[in-house]
Motif scaffolding. Structure first.
Motif, PDB file in Angstrom:
ATOM      1  N   ARG A 292       0.871  -1.332  -0.064  1.00 23.81           N
ATOM      2  CA  ARG A 292      -0.036  -0.118   0.091  1.00 23.81           C
ATOM      3  C   ARG A 292       0.911   1.090   0.170  1.00 23.81           C
ATOM      4  N   SER A 293       2.105   1.142   0.571  1.00 24.61           N
ATOM      5  CA  SER A 293       3.092   2.249   0.623  1.00 24.61           C
ATOM      6  C   SER A 293       3.379   2.858  -0.726  1.00 24.61           C
TER       7      SER A 293
ATOM      8  N   SER B 253       1.630   3.531  -3.270  1.00 31.04           N
ATOM      9  CA  SER B 253       0.880   4.404  -3.706  1.00 31.04           C
ATOM     10  C   SER B 253       0.532   5.367  -2.698  1.00 31.04           C
ATOM     11  N   GLN B 254       0.904   5.017  -1.435  1.00 31.16           N
ATOM     12  CA  GLN B 254       0.626   6.108  -0.465  1.00 31.16           C
ATOM     13  C   GLN B 254       1.789   5.702   0.733  1.00 31.16           C
ATOM     14  N   ARG B 255       2.746   6.739   0.558  1.00 33.39           N
ATOM     15  CA  ARG B 255       3.800   6.338   1.238  1.00 33.39           C
ATOM     16  C   ARG B 255       3.901   6.456   2.755  1.00 33.39           C
TER      17      ARG B 255
ATOM     18  N   TYR C 268       2.041   4.668   4.602  1.00 34.63           N
ATOM     19  CA  TYR C 268       1.765   3.388   5.057  1.00 34.63           C
ATOM     20  C   TYR C 268       3.230   2.642   5.601  1.00 34.63           C
TER      21      TYR C 268
ATOM     22  N   THR D 164      -4.721   8.270   6.374  1.00 37.04           N
ATOM     23  CA  THR D 164      -5.816   9.303   6.174  1.00 37.04           C
ATOM     24  C   THR D 164      -6.597   9.459   7.325  1.00 37.04           C
TER      25      THR D 164
ATOM     26  N   HIS E 270     -10.284   7.528  -1.296  1.00 37.64           N
ATOM     27  CA  HIS E 270      -9.075   7.361  -1.048  1.00 37.64           C
ATOM     28  C   HIS E 270      -7.906   8.171  -1.468  1.00 37.64           C
TER      29      HIS E 270
ATOM     30  N   GLU F 256      -5.205   7.520  -2.577  1.00 36.80           N
ATOM     31  CA  GLU F 256      -4.508   6.818  -3.594  1.00 36.80           C
ATOM     32  C   GLU F 256      -4.972   6.727  -5.032  1.00 36.80           C
ATOM     33  N   ARG F 257      -6.313   7.304  -4.681  1.00 35.47           N
ATOM     34  CA  ARG F 257      -6.896   7.065  -6.135  1.00 35.47           C
ATOM     35  C   ARG F 257      -7.179   8.381  -6.959  1.00 35.47           C
TER      36      ARG F 257
ATOM     37  N   THR G  33      -5.762   8.779 -10.275  1.00 33.59           N
ATOM     38  CA  THR G  33      -6.266   7.839 -11.411  1.00 33.59           C
ATOM     39  C   THR G  33      -7.693   8.537 -11.764  1.00 33.59           C
TER      40      THR G  33
ATOM     41  N   ASP H  48      -8.668  16.608  -4.844  1.00 31.40           N
ATOM     42  CA  ASP H  48      -7.661  15.663  -4.470  1.00 31.40           C
ATOM     43  C   ASP H  48      -6.878  16.146  -3.337  1.00 31.40           C
TER      44      ASP H  48
END
Length: 426
Positions: A29-30, A32-34, A36, A93, A275, A277-278, A281, A312
């Motif tokens: 998960r990290s 896309s989202q460090r 974590y 988050t 979320h 991380e999206r 996208t 965002d």
């Protein structure tokens, strides 16, 4: 060793064996989202050196729970000004939301993994007087540690849907003993209270205290955020806000918007992904679909050419709802089960949701009875129902006023939760 101790020991062994998997999940998960992969020591119960022991711990897993718990935490700070209040989360988050709400008014760390040595270290360093869990946060090792340490344990805003009840019954050997180690279980509604009792909780522990999610208000801080956001939007633009979207929910919104925008050229579609991380996208998806898209993080003012605004950033959903003409609450167009429709209702906005509001069944029923929500029988009706609300302003205003009426009529769960905690700490 009795059956209960054996069950807990088997659970603890299983969780311990899963530690490599849990760490791998955090690492993946990290990417896309460090966040974590940061503060990993807290996941094992090792707390920052500046955290003070001897207070009250409130666990709110992620963003939604932090927002729901805010009225309770706010009143907790007033009720116990001399005690350190520690708010724990699981997700980055959620962590960011705590920091945004409270800065240094509360202590914050991650709740450790539900492993014996992690929980033991957490308790040894924090030495709490009471632990407050939210909704369905049932962690057997943590619960057992509270019980053995004579720490008051309170579940607030308890939620146990029919689907969760069926799943938990498969683990009744583990969950039933855990439930009866709570000092009190306060539930969102009568249905939820019945489900906890059916799950095996002693009836004298369970009460229907109402839903904390109704105890929301427009604070000065929120009003300031709304004013700041409003500066980016021209007065003639009409905002159609889709809040807390999940994968697969943006395309139907974009398709409906495409059908409506020719007759409503001033309409601006605002997408708020659930979320972080999206974020990128969703922005890319809008551009690929041919929409002139701008992101909130770019800090660009909205101009006439802009068709989609992607929020965002974190912590701005309520502010965006306040500026909307119509609010669509997502999570209801997929198997997620919906998100909180009371947030836009606070601003007297007409609320529209998809077919699946299983997570907010009781709230949706109350709003429906009061004609304070539009729920689609089929998600394909989205464009048609939006057209009705856009063209019939009187209808939209009426639905919004009715929704606010439901919010105001059902407040009070925070006071009941605080009163219960006070009685336990006497």
């Amino acid at each position: 060793m009795n059956k209960e101790k054996l069950s807990l020991r088997l659970y603890q062994i299983l969780i311990l064996l899963l530690v490599p998997v849990l760490l791998l999940v955090l690492i993946v998960r990290s990417f896309s989202q460090r966040e974590y992969r940061q503060r990993l020591t807290e996941r094992f119960g090792w707390l920052p050196s500046n955290i003070k022991p001897g207070g009250i711990v409130v666990h709110a897993a992620s963003v939604g729970e932090v927002i729901a718990a805010k009225p309770f935490i706010d009143k907790l700070l007033i009720t116990y000004p001399d005690l350190p209040i520690t708010v724990t989360t699981f997700t980055p988050t959620g962590s960011a939301q705590v920091k945004k709400f409270y800065i240094d008014k509360v202590q914050h760390c991650y709740l450790p993994l539900d492993i014996s040595f992690c929980v033991h270290l957490f308790f040894r360093l924090l030495k709490p007087k009471a632990v407050v869990l939210m909704e369905t946060e049932l962690w057997p090792t943590l619960i057992q540690r509270c019980y053995k340490s004579n720490v008051e344990l309170l579940l607030i805003n308890g939620r146990l849907s029919e689907k969760s009840l069926k799943n938990y019954k498969k683990l009744s050997w583990l969950i039933r003993p855990a439930l009866n180690k709570f000092s009190a279980i306060l539930c969102q509604s009568a249905d939820n209270a019945e489900h906890f009792i059916e799950m095996g909780a002693n009836a004298d522990l369970v009460k229907n205290s109402g839903n904390l999610k109704y105890d929301i208000s427009v604070t000065d801080e929120l009003q300031n955020k709304i004013s700041q956001l409003q500066k980016f939007i021209p007065e003639h633009r009409r905002l159609l806000v889709v809040g807390s979207t999940h994968q697969g929910e943006e395309l139907p919104a974009l398709a409906a918007y495409k059908k409506l925008k020719n007759d409503n050229p001033e309409l601006l579609l605002v997408l708020v992904p659930r979320h972080p991380e999206r974020f990128s996208t969703v922005t890319k998806l809008c551009e690929e679909q041919g929409f002139k898209t701008v992101t909130r993080s770019s800090k660009q003012p909205i101009i006439d050419d802009h068709e989609v605004w992607v929020i965002d950033t974190l912590g701005e959903l309520l502010s965006v709802y306040a500026l909307a003409e119509i609010c669509i609450v997502a999570g209801s167009f997929s198997d997620v089960g919906g998100h909180n429709p009371l947030e836009p209702a606070l601003f007297s906005k007409p609320v529209l949701v998809g077919e699946n509001m299983a997570n907010f069944k009781e709230i949706t029923q109350k709003l429906t009875v009061a004609n304070g929500i539009v729920q689609l029988e089929q998600n394909s009706e989205l464009a048609v129902k939006l057209h009705c609300l856009l063209t019939d302003q009187e209808l939209a205003i009426t639905i919004g006023k009715n929704a606010l009426g439901v919010v105001l009529a059902n407040q009070g769960a925070t006071d009941k939760s605080i009163e219960t905690l006070q009685s336990l700490l006497k």
